[in-house]
Structures are given as C-alpha cells and as structure tokens.
Design a protein around this motif. Structure first.
Motif, PDB file in Angstrom:
ATOM      1  N   ILE A 145      -2.533  -1.804 -10.126  1.00 40.15           N
ATOM      2  CA  ILE A 145      -2.644  -0.772  -9.094  1.00 40.15           C
ATOM      3  C   ILE A 145      -4.108  -0.348  -8.986  1.00 40.15           C
ATOM      4  CG2 ILE A 145      -1.959   1.544  -8.359  1.00 40.15           C
ATOM      5  CD1 ILE A 145       0.608   1.212  -9.893  1.00 40.15           C
ATOM      6  N   GLU A 146      -4.639  -0.419  -7.778  1.00 44.16           N
ATOM      7  CA  GLU A 146      -6.006   0.040  -7.520  1.00 44.16           C
ATOM      8  C   GLU A 146      -5.942   1.318  -6.695  1.00 44.16           C
ATOM      9  OE1 GLU A 146      -7.994  -3.207  -5.639  1.00 44.16           O
ATOM     10  OE2 GLU A 146      -8.178  -4.370  -7.495  1.00 44.16           O
ATOM     11  N   LEU A 147      -6.842   2.260  -6.985  1.00 40.12           N
ATOM     12  CA  LEU A 147      -6.867   3.557  -6.316  1.00 40.12           C
ATOM     13  C   LEU A 147      -8.002   3.609  -5.295  1.00 40.12           C
ATOM     14  CD1 LEU A 147      -6.375   5.851  -9.443  1.00 40.12           C
ATOM     15  CD2 LEU A 147      -4.641   4.646  -8.101  1.00 40.12           C
ATOM     16  N   TYR A 148      -7.744   4.274  -4.159  1.00 40.87           N
ATOM     17  CA  TYR A 148      -8.744   4.322  -3.085  1.00 40.87           C
ATOM     18  C   TYR A 148      -8.911   5.737  -2.555  1.00 40.87           C
ATOM     19  CZ  TYR A 148      -8.762  -0.769  -2.807  1.00 40.87           C
ATOM     20  OH  TYR A 148      -8.896  -2.094  -3.102  1.00 40.87           O
ATOM     21  N   ALA A 150     -14.363  14.407  -8.409  1.00 42.87           N
ATOM     22  CA  ALA A 150     -15.041  14.633  -7.135  1.00 42.87           C
ATOM     23  C   ALA A 150     -14.329  13.968  -5.962  1.00 42.87           C
ATOM     24  CB  ALA A 150     -16.473  14.113  -7.225  1.00 42.87           C
ATOM     25  N   HIS A 151     -13.429  13.025  -6.238  1.00 43.04           N
ATOM     26  CA  HIS A 151     -12.792  12.275  -5.158  1.00 43.04           C
ATOM     27  C   HIS A 151     -11.276  12.442  -5.203  1.00 43.04           C
ATOM     28  CE1 HIS A 151     -16.525  10.189  -4.115  1.00 43.04           C
ATOM     29  NE2 HIS A 151     -16.724  10.063  -5.413  1.00 43.04           N
ATOM     30  N   THR A 152     -10.686  12.493  -4.048  1.00 46.21           N
ATOM     31  CA  THR A 152      -9.231  12.518  -3.967  1.00 46.21           C
ATOM     32  C   THR A 152      -8.723  11.094  -3.744  1.00 46.21           C
ATOM     33  OG1 THR A 152      -9.408  12.959  -1.588  1.00 46.21           O
ATOM     34  CG2 THR A 152      -9.080  14.849  -3.065  1.00 46.21           C
ATOM     35  N   VAL A 153      -7.540  10.830  -4.261  1.00 43.24           N
ATOM     36  CA  VAL A 153      -6.927   9.516  -4.070  1.00 43.24           C
ATOM     37  C   VAL A 153      -6.073   9.585  -2.809  1.00 43.24           C
ATOM     38  CG1 VAL A 153      -5.338   7.810  -5.024  1.00 43.24           C
ATOM     39  CG2 VAL A 153      -6.925   9.019  -6.530  1.00 43.24           C
ATOM     40  N   THR A 154      -6.461   8.830  -1.789  1.00 47.27           N
ATOM     41  CA  THR A 154      -5.733   8.843  -0.519  1.00 47.27           C
ATOM     42  C   THR A 154      -4.733   7.699  -0.419  1.00 47.27           C
ATOM     43  OG1 THR A 154      -7.478   7.554   0.563  1.00 47.27           O
ATOM     44  CG2 THR A 154      -7.642   9.976   0.671  1.00 47.27           C
ATOM     45  N   SER A 155      -4.909   6.669  -1.253  1.00 46.47           N
ATOM     46  CA  SER A 155      -3.963   5.554  -1.214  1.00 46.47           C
ATOM     47  C   SER A 155      -4.040   4.746  -2.498  1.00 46.47           C
ATOM     48  CB  SER A 155      -4.228   4.637  -0.008  1.00 46.47           C
ATOM     49  OG  SER A 155      -5.512   4.027  -0.135  1.00 46.47           O
ATOM     50  N   MET A 156      -3.022   3.947  -2.727  1.00 47.41           N
ATOM     51  CA  MET A 156      -2.977   3.011  -3.850  1.00 47.41           C
ATOM     52  C   MET A 156      -2.572   1.643  -3.323  1.00 47.41           C
ATOM     53  SD  MET A 156      -0.846   5.106  -6.754  1.00 47.41           S
ATOM     54  CE  MET A 156      -1.422   6.679  -7.428  1.00 47.41           C
ATOM     55  N   GLU A 157      -3.046   0.609  -3.966  1.00 47.86           N
ATOM     56  CA  GLU A 157      -2.618  -0.746  -3.623  1.00 47.86           C
ATOM     57  C   GLU A 157      -1.962  -1.400  -4.828  1.00 47.86           C
ATOM     58  OE1 GLU A 157      -5.523  -2.080   0.068  1.00 47.86           O
ATOM     59  OE2 GLU A 157      -5.700  -3.093  -1.876  1.00 47.86           O
ATOM     60  N   ARG A 170       0.837  -1.208   0.000  1.00 52.10           N
ATOM     61  CA  ARG A 170       0.000   0.000   0.000  1.00 52.10           C
ATOM     62  C   ARG A 170       0.870   1.256   0.000  1.00 52.10           C
ATOM     63  NH1 ARG A 170      -4.710  -0.200   4.108  1.00 52.10           N
ATOM     64  NH2 ARG A 170      -5.483  -1.505   2.412  1.00 52.10           N
ATOM     65  N   LEU A 171       0.462   2.213  -0.833  1.00 59.07           N
ATOM     66  CA  LEU A 171       1.086   3.533  -0.867  1.00 59.07           C
ATOM     67  C   LEU A 171       0.063   4.539  -0.369  1.00 59.07           C
ATOM     68  CD1 LEU A 171       3.308   5.542  -1.630  1.00 59.07           C
ATOM     69  CD2 LEU A 171       2.450   5.503  -3.984  1.00 59.07           C
ATOM     70  N   THR A 172       0.339   5.143   0.793  1.00 57.97           N
ATOM     71  CA  THR A 172      -0.600   6.067   1.427  1.00 57.97           C
ATOM     72  C   THR A 172      -0.100   7.501   1.295  1.00 57.97           C
ATOM     73  OG1 THR A 172      -1.183   4.365   3.040  1.00 57.97           O
ATOM     74  CG2 THR A 172      -1.844   6.621   3.548  1.00 57.97           C
ATOM     75  N   PHE A 173      -1.005   8.395   0.904  1.00 57.76           N
ATOM     76  CA  PHE A 173      -0.645   9.805   0.703  1.00 57.76           C
ATOM     77  C   PHE A 173      -1.103  10.655   1.875  1.00 57.76           C
ATOM     78  CE2 PHE A 173      -1.446   8.040  -3.597  1.00 57.76           C
ATOM     79  CZ  PHE A 173      -0.155   8.157  -4.101  1.00 57.76           C
TER      80      PHE A 173
END
Length: 363
Positions: free
Chosen positions: A255-258, A282-289, A214-217
């Motif tokens: 890679i999936e975006l969350y 409308a949505h921000t990407v807070t993490s990627m898997e 996981r990559l968390t921003f």
C-alpha cells in the motif's frame, strides 16, 4: 483477514545457473520431471543439444572452441551444460580434473529474452573492491543505475531470427572443428523460437503492470494516528512510507500513500513524538493505492481475496471510496476478470504463477 496456510507460499529463491535449466535439460535428454521449479530459461530458453562421436572431446578443448560464443555480447545470456545439468566453463581456469573430463553430450541454452543483469562478481567469483566514497548525489545516481541494470528492458530486448541463426551457425562451426561427426539437435526450429520470443515479450510487457486499486478519502481526511493504527492492526510492515503485508516471506500486496498526486514517505505521516518536537504530520493522506503483482503468487485469486478483505477492513476504519487506478468504478467481477486475463496470457506462453520464472521475467 483469513489466510489459508496453503495459499501464500515462500518466495521462490532465484536458482543457480545449474538448477534453473535442469527441467529443460531433462526434457532434452528425455527424462522430464514435472515437479521441478520452473525457471526463466525453462520458459525463455532456446536449446541446442550437441552429441559427439566416441567419448567426446575434453573440457579443455571445448572451452577453447566455445568460450568466445558464450562470452559474446551479441547473444546475451548463453550457458553450456553437461548431461547431468552441471554448468561448464563457468570458471576462468579449469581444474586439472576438468581439463581431462570428456563429454559425449552437452547442451547450449540461450535466453530469447536478454536481461541487463548487474553482476557483482568477477569471472573468478571474487567480489569487486569497494569504490572510494562519493558524494550523495553521485551515490544516488549509481543506485538508480544499479536498479535499472537489474531490470528487463520493456519491451524486453529480444534475440531476432537473424541472431539465432548466427548463434546456431557459430555453435555448429565450433562443434565441427572439434568433431566433424558430431550432430546438433533442436527441440524447435529457429523460426518457432523467434516467434515464441516475440509472444513472450508481449506477455511480459502486459503482465508486468501490477493490479492497482485506489482508495480515495474525502474531507475530513484520516489522521496519521488512525492510519498507522489501522495498518499495524493488519500486521503490515512499513518502510519509507510503503506498507507491505508479508506471509512466510512473500509480499502479498503493498500500500502506497498519497497527498494528491505526490507519494508520501514515512516522515510525511510521522506521528507527533519527542523526536520531531511533537509537531503533527505536515501532509494529509488523500488516497492510498493497493498494489498486487498477480504473476508472483502461486494462487493469485486467493491472494486477491486477502487484499480485498484488507481493503474492506481499512474502509471500515478510515472510510473512503474504492476505484480502479484511473478512478473508474470497480466490482469484484471486474477485478477477477483483470486477474484472469493476466493468468490467461501467462498460460499461453507457459509461465506458471509464483515460480522462479514468473519472478525473474515479470517485474
């Protein structure tokens, strides 16, 4: 990203029932070829070699005796092959030539692991007619059912020792009715096969879980433009919000975006354009898997290195912190250890990474 041409290989094509057991048949008949692609039945198959006296019965007589066993829902997937690996009794009706063909030796192969395969063809090989149009909700339900039908149940549904004894008894009874002098030969005992199936099911269950990093921003979160720019600069393809890095037809990783715990789709991170009225996403990407199915790669460690290089590149462009799926800190050593554990378990049951067997059994 450095990609060794020898690292990623073509996605193994799921073989036909004829080719998927050719190695096992060659072993049964005493002429193994180690270069054959490994199939799911090479790993999960239990074989019975039948030897008839004389020239053997005709296919027509064998079909009458064996067809009920092959079609039995009790045993799942059962196949019968001639000495050259040719499938027998696949068609509803035998040709005149096949009716007269005799076989002195045949092999039954039954899968220890039962799959719920969605068969889109009838017994004569003709596709079913398309159903009438249904509403969107019903169509979605059917798509979900189709996906479920194409998966092995987890834990996989196993043939028990009792099932195998019953199968052997049925084959023996049908064989003796054709030729009282016929003999049945086995490469392993029923008890050994049942234990092998149990061990195989445990490995399939363990190895089917992909390696997920996981990559968390942190705020400020990366913009949709920067995300798309970074992904496309890596040569990644996208479909409905999931990005995939392909090489010669093989998916190296995805890679999936969350947004928090909600997976985002393409429309959720769309760039402002005339088609959406120039409205920002409308949505921000807070993490990627980052998702890697270790078993599907011929050289899993090399593939993991490719994914690591991609993660390093993305972090340099977008920032963020890399952790395990649960959020725990990770190191290159811990990731390598996880991969080695998967490979160790696969080796214990004879599954070779990147083969048709790995794709078919581990999903």
């Amino acid at each position: 990203i450095v990609m060794d041409e020898e690292v990623p290989q073509l996605l193994p094509t799921v073989p036909s029932t004829n080719s998927r057991t050719v190695l096992r048949l060659k072993k049964a008949f005493g002429s193994a070829d180690e270069e054959e692609d490994q199939s799911d039945l090479d790993v999960a198959g239990f074989s019975i070699q039948v030897r008839f006296s004389g020239k053997g019965p005709s296919e027509s007589l064998m079909k009458k005796s064996y067809q009920e066993i092959i079609d039995s829902s009790q045993y799942g997937r059962v196949y019968c092959f001639g000495k050259q690996g040719e499938p027998l009794f696949e068609n509803k009706r035998l040709s005149r030539a096949a009716q007269r063909t005799t076989h002195r030796e045949i092999v039954f192969v039954i899968s220890l692991i039962n799959k719920n395969d969605a068969d889109l063809e009838d017994e004569e090989g003709e596709e079913f007619e398309e159903m009438e149009e249904v509403d969107a909700e019903q169509e979605e339900k059917e798509e979900i059912q189709d996906e479920e039908m194409d998966q092995i149940t987890f834990p996989p549904e196993l043939l028990t020792e009792s099932d195998l004894k019953s199968f052997v008894s049925d084959v023996a009874s049908a064989t003796k009715s054709l030729d009282p002098k016929a003999s049945l030969n086995f490469t392993e005992t029923i008890e050994e096969a049942a234990k092998r199936g149990h061990d195989l099911a445990e490995v399939i269950d363990y190895c089917s879980a992909p390696l997920v990093l996981r990559l968390t921003f942190d705020s400020p979160f990366p913009s949709a433009f920067n995300i798309w720019d970074t992904m496309l600069s890596l040569g990644m393809e996208h479909e409905d919000g999931t990005f995939v890095l392909l090489h010669k037809g093989l998916a190296l990783f995805s890679i999936e975006l969350y947004h928090l715990s909600v997976q985002l789709h393409a429309a959720d991170i769309a760039l402002p354009s005339p088609t959406n009225g120039w409205v920002p996403n409308a949505h921000t990407v807070t993490s990627m898997e980052f998702i890697d199915f270790v078993a599907h790669h011929p050289k899993p460690m090399a593939n993991a290195e490719v994914m690591s290089n991609a993660m390093t590149h993305i972090v340099s462009k977008l920032g963020g912190k890399i952790t395990s799926e649960s959020g725990a800190p990770i190191t290159a050593t811990s990731v390598a250890s996880d991969i080695q554990e998967i490979l160790k378990r696969m080796k214990q049951v004879g599954i070779v990474p990147g083969t048709s067997a790995a794709f078919s059994l581990i999903r």
